[in-house]
Design a protein around this motif. Sequence first.
Motif, PDB file in Angstrom:
ATOM      1  N   GLU A   4       0.833  -1.215   0.000  1.00  0.00           N
ATOM      2  CA  GLU A   4       0.000   0.000   0.000  1.00  0.00           C
ATOM      3  C   GLU A   4       0.865   1.262   0.000  1.00  0.00           C
ATOM      4  O   GLU A   4       0.542   2.267  -0.638  1.00  0.00           O
ATOM      5  N   GLU A   5       1.983   1.206   0.719  1.00  0.00           N
ATOM      6  CA  GLU A   5       2.887   2.358   0.798  1.00  0.00           C
ATOM      7  C   GLU A   5       3.528   2.610  -0.568  1.00  0.00           C
ATOM      8  O   GLU A   5       3.632   3.756  -1.013  1.00  0.00           O
ATOM      9  N   ASP A   6       3.912   1.534  -1.250  1.00  0.00           N
ATOM     10  CA  ASP A   6       4.501   1.643  -2.590  1.00  0.00           C
ATOM     11  C   ASP A   6       3.471   2.231  -3.569  1.00  0.00           C
ATOM     12  O   ASP A   6       3.805   3.021  -4.441  1.00  0.00           O
ATOM     13  N   LYS A  55       3.288   6.847   0.458  1.00  0.00           N
ATOM     14  CA  LYS A  55       3.313   7.353   1.844  1.00  0.00           C
ATOM     15  C   LYS A  55       3.674   6.216   2.804  1.00  0.00           C
ATOM     16  O   LYS A  55       3.315   5.056   2.551  1.00  0.00           O
ATOM     17  N   ALA A  56       4.339   6.560   3.912  1.00  0.00           N
ATOM     18  CA  ALA A  56       4.747   5.541   4.890  1.00  0.00           C
ATOM     19  C   ALA A  56       3.582   5.165   5.801  1.00  0.00           C
ATOM     20  O   ALA A  56       2.785   6.027   6.186  1.00  0.00           O
ATOM     21  N   PHE A  57       3.490   3.891   6.114  1.00  0.00           N
ATOM     22  CA  PHE A  57       2.509   3.368   7.085  1.00  0.00           C
ATOM     23  C   PHE A  57       1.071   3.815   6.779  1.00  0.00           C
ATOM     24  O   PHE A  57       0.437   4.500   7.576  1.00  0.00           O
ATOM     25  N   CYS A  70       8.655   7.505   8.974  1.00  0.00           N
ATOM     26  CA  CYS A  70       9.432   7.109   7.790  1.00  0.00           C
ATOM     27  C   CYS A  70       9.964   5.689   7.996  1.00  0.00           C
ATOM     28  O   CYS A  70       9.619   5.016   8.968  1.00  0.00           O
ATOM     29  N   ASN A  71      10.785   5.247   7.090  1.00  0.00           N
ATOM     30  CA  ASN A  71      11.314   3.885   7.124  1.00  0.00           C
ATOM     31  C   ASN A  71      12.823   3.882   6.902  1.00  0.00           C
ATOM     32  O   ASN A  71      13.369   4.840   6.361  1.00  0.00           O
ATOM     33  N   VAL A  72      13.443   2.769   7.258  1.00  0.00           N
ATOM     34  CA  VAL A  72      14.864   2.579   6.963  1.00  0.00           C
ATOM     35  C   VAL A  72      15.057   2.556   5.445  1.00  0.00           C
ATOM     36  O   VAL A  72      15.925   3.234   4.901  1.00  0.00           O
TER      37      VAL A  72
END
Length: 250
Positions: free
Chosen positions: A101-103, A107-109, A134-136
């Motif tokens: 879903e983020e891809d 958007k993150a989470f 955000c993400n790693v």
Amino acid sequence: MTDVSQQVRAALRQQLKTDRLLGLQSAPMQMPAAVTGGVVADTAQRSADALDNGERLRVLDESSVQGCTKCGLSEGRTQTVFGQGSATARLVFVGEAPGFEEDRQGKAFVGRAGQLLTKMIVAMGLSREEVFICNVLKCRPPGNRDPHADEILACSSYLREQLSIIDPEVLVALGSPAAKTLLNTAQSIGKLRGRFHDYFLSGETGVGKSIPLMPTYHPAYLLRSPSEKSKTWEDLQMVMARLGLKVKRA
Ligand code: URA
């Protein structure tokens, strides 16, 4: 001399303008209870910082992250996922990597785990717009597999840059890959959670400025193991205390 309430109004107008520029129309706007010169200065300073940080984050995203081809994940992505929220957030959540879903949304989470993260943030008395999420990794690994070491290495400068721009008071690492990456350790999340650690902005343990980091369970894990939610709530309460937020007992 300018009337103080005029100064407050001007500062709040400036903040509104900044929030609009950053796409934060719904950011909380609170008239200070005590109208003092200090409050006016604080509000104006926050506005100036938000504009500056927001611009620096935008440049990092548009000039470096969006076109990144440093690892193979760039070939399979729909788009990069930079992260979103307040550019002057006191609290930043760092997850592992974008999922389906983020891809899709950029958007993150924003998937199921993201909905639980939203509930956790709201339970802390905050909103998603007030924190940064955000993400790693900025690209989705195929089939949501675990990130590979070379992908983490390739992406690490982006996260470091984001965190040095925002310069939050506290970081929360969501799940094992985020905690292990940020703390440069092989310890399990079960061992790491429940206490603050130091995250060094330089990327080298013991060198330069550090930010207190609380590792906790990933919301996707909590969806599978709801009995662990109380441990995460304990971790988040420690974060709230550190930020001076009113701690609510379960
Ligand atoms: N899991 C993550 O770690 N990050 C996201 O953005 C979504 C799910």
